[in-house]
Design a protein around this motif. Structure first.
Motif: not given
Length: 526
Positions: A416-427
């Motif tokens: 899996y490769l994954l990630g997100t925008q969102g500062g505090e929301g990333q983890p």
């Protein structure tokens, strides 16, 4: 819900369809995943300027089959020589906007050049060609950029060089209108022709430094000339037998590993997805990991961070045992920014890149430096002015960074490769995606499409609210509130939970891509 995109050989995911198409174009020309990723990154720096740009930072996770292990590049900039606590003696905190908030050197161009020099196949100028074209000739204004420009019009109008680009004719360009950045195109050509020296030495660096000096800023030409990113060894954790790779500090990636280690102590497969128990466990695990992250995270060159203890099985067991199954724990929050863009690429040879980039707050500092077209980040505004704080401001120091791309391995190969925008929301979003894909067997698109949550600070707001998209059942929301969570319902597909993207590589070698319905992204594979 969207269907996942499946490729037999390749996959590109990003938050803007033009960036994904640029990556696919490089693969079609015979480039590899590294060429494609740089093309995606540079196009995002043009077509998603409210989220990322040449004036920002990035983290890169990279894998080649012949190496057999992941490698990482920290393309985040350091504070300048003049960045001392005394420089802000007349201010209660470092400003979050304006020239005085731009106190760290942008690391973006350095990251492109370093990754290409190490792994690229196509000429560097060819890889940057799509980005230069979209900057010079324009592209259709996205709804996401329009909404952010409209929301922050007063801030953008405060800097004439910024307003001239982002508020043409005194207003934000409307969705579908052509948006042109000719000054940025000229700067990108310098980078394409001269490599990293086209940004960190010569006329571009000089003009940025001169502009900042004239407006109270602290960065100098010497700060730009000295800037270098670092090749680093990823930190790893385990979850259900998978190896999870994250960037080491100054990234907050270890917070996700801590939370996963906590969750590994619970049998989520016996818990109904979307239930009170599911969300409660994820939120409580995050709170515990954030407590230690807030206490320790900074530049490890300046302050020792006890990762061995924080990521140990013994500590995970101790934290897991502290979670009350029926009651929310109290936790403090701090403000943090959230403008970010995550993307990933896998090619036919098995090369894989997971990367993330940002300006910190939306539109960063709000300052375009002179005629460079470069919108500067305000990441350094997160430094503390408390000399006793681990993340206190010092010269030549990297700050606490929310950026954290992930790569997950099974039997030594990327799964899996994954990630997100969102500062505090990333983890938090990474926890949601990984548990949904690993514990509940969801494909990446469904894992992304399912309703999400975000606890605590986001988009610069200091809060301990648990924001739940209103597609989460009323029964679950009420149960969470009754347990002591400060619940607030938000829209069905609310941008406050970030823009997530993921690629899964299944047991047959197929590449399965998912992109967030909350943004303008696309998954392209064949």
């Amino acid at each position: 819900m969207k269907k996942p995109v499946v490729g037999t050989k390749t996959m590109v995911v990003s938050p803007h369809y033009l960036a994904s198409a640029a990556g696919a174009r490089m693969l079609e020309r015979g480039g590899n995943a590294f060429d494609a990723a740089i093309a995606v990154s540079s196009v995002l720096a043009v077509v998603y300027p409210h989220m990322t740009g040449l004036g920002g930072d990035a983290f890169w996770l990279l894998y080649r089959p012949e190496d057999g292990t992941a490698r990482a590049y920290n393309a985040t900039g350091r504070s300048g020589r003049k960045a001392e606590i005394a420089a802000f003696a007349d201010e209660a905190a470092i400003p979050v906007r304006g020239a005085r908030s731009a106190i760290t050197v942008p690391g973006m161009a350095d990251g492109w050049y370093a990754v290409h020099r190490e792994y690229g196949r196509l000429p560097f100028a060819e890889v940057l060609e799509p980005a230069i074209g979209y900057a010079a000739d324009g592209f259709p204004m996205s709804p996401d950029q329009y909404e952010h420009a409209r929301k922050h019009a007063a801030m953008l109008a405060g800097c004439p060089t910024t307003a001239a680009i982002y508020l043409p004719g005194g207003r934000a360009a409307r969705p579908g209108e052509r948006f042109v950045q000719r000054d940025l195109a000229r700067t990108l050509r310098q980078v394409a022709q001269r490599g990293r020296s086209g940004f960190y030495e010569g006329e571009v660096a000089c003009e940025i430094a001169d502009y900042l000096a004239a407006h109270g800023g602290l960065l100098t030409e010497e700060d730009f000339a000295d800037n270098r990113g670092d090749w680093v060894v990823p930190i790893t954790g385990s979850y259900r037998g998978y190896e999870i790779c994250q960037l080491p500090p100054n990234s907050q990636g270890f917070a996700a590993l801590m939370a996963l280690h906590i969750l590994d102590r619970f049998d989520l497969r016996a818990v109904e997805h979307g239930s009170f128990d599911y969300y409660h466990l994820l939120v409580e695990a995050i709170k515990l990991s954030f407590r230690d992250r807030n206490a320790w995270l900074t530049d490890p060159a300046f302050h020792s961070i006890p990762l061995d203890r924080l990521l140990s099985a013994e500590y995970a067991a101790e934290l897991a045992a502290s979670i009350r199954p029926d009651r929310a724990a109290e936790a403090a929050a701090q403000p943090a920014g959230s403008d970010t863009a995550y993307a990933a690429v896998v090619d036919a040879e098995g090369n894989a890149v997971s990367f993330i980039q940002s300006l910190y707050f939306e539109f960063g500092s709000g300052v375009v430096a002179g005629s460079t077209g470069v919108l500067l980040q305000n990441r350094g505004s997160f430094f503390s002015l408390d000399p006793a704080h681990p993340n206190c401001l010092m010269p030549r120091k990297r700050t606490f960074h929310t950026l954290m791309p992930a790569m997950v391995f099974q039997d030594g190969k990327p799964a899996y490769l994954l990630g997100t925008q969102g500062g505090e929301g990333q983890p938090q979003t990474q926890l949601a995606l990984l548990t949904r894909m690993i514990d509940y067997g969801m494909d990446p698109q469904r894992a992304i499409d399912e309703p999400r949550f975000v606890w605590g600070r986001t988009w610069g707001e200091a809060t301990t609210e648990l924001k739940l998209e209103n597609r989460i059942s009323e029964e679950t929301a009420q149960a969470l509130a009754a347990a002591g969570h400060d619940v607030r319902r938000v829209a069905a597909y609310d941008g406050i939970v970030g823009h997530a993207h993921a690629i899964a590589i299944d047991e047959h070698g197929f590449r399965i891509g998912g992109t967030d319905p909350r943004c303008d992204g696309a998954a392209i594979g064949w």
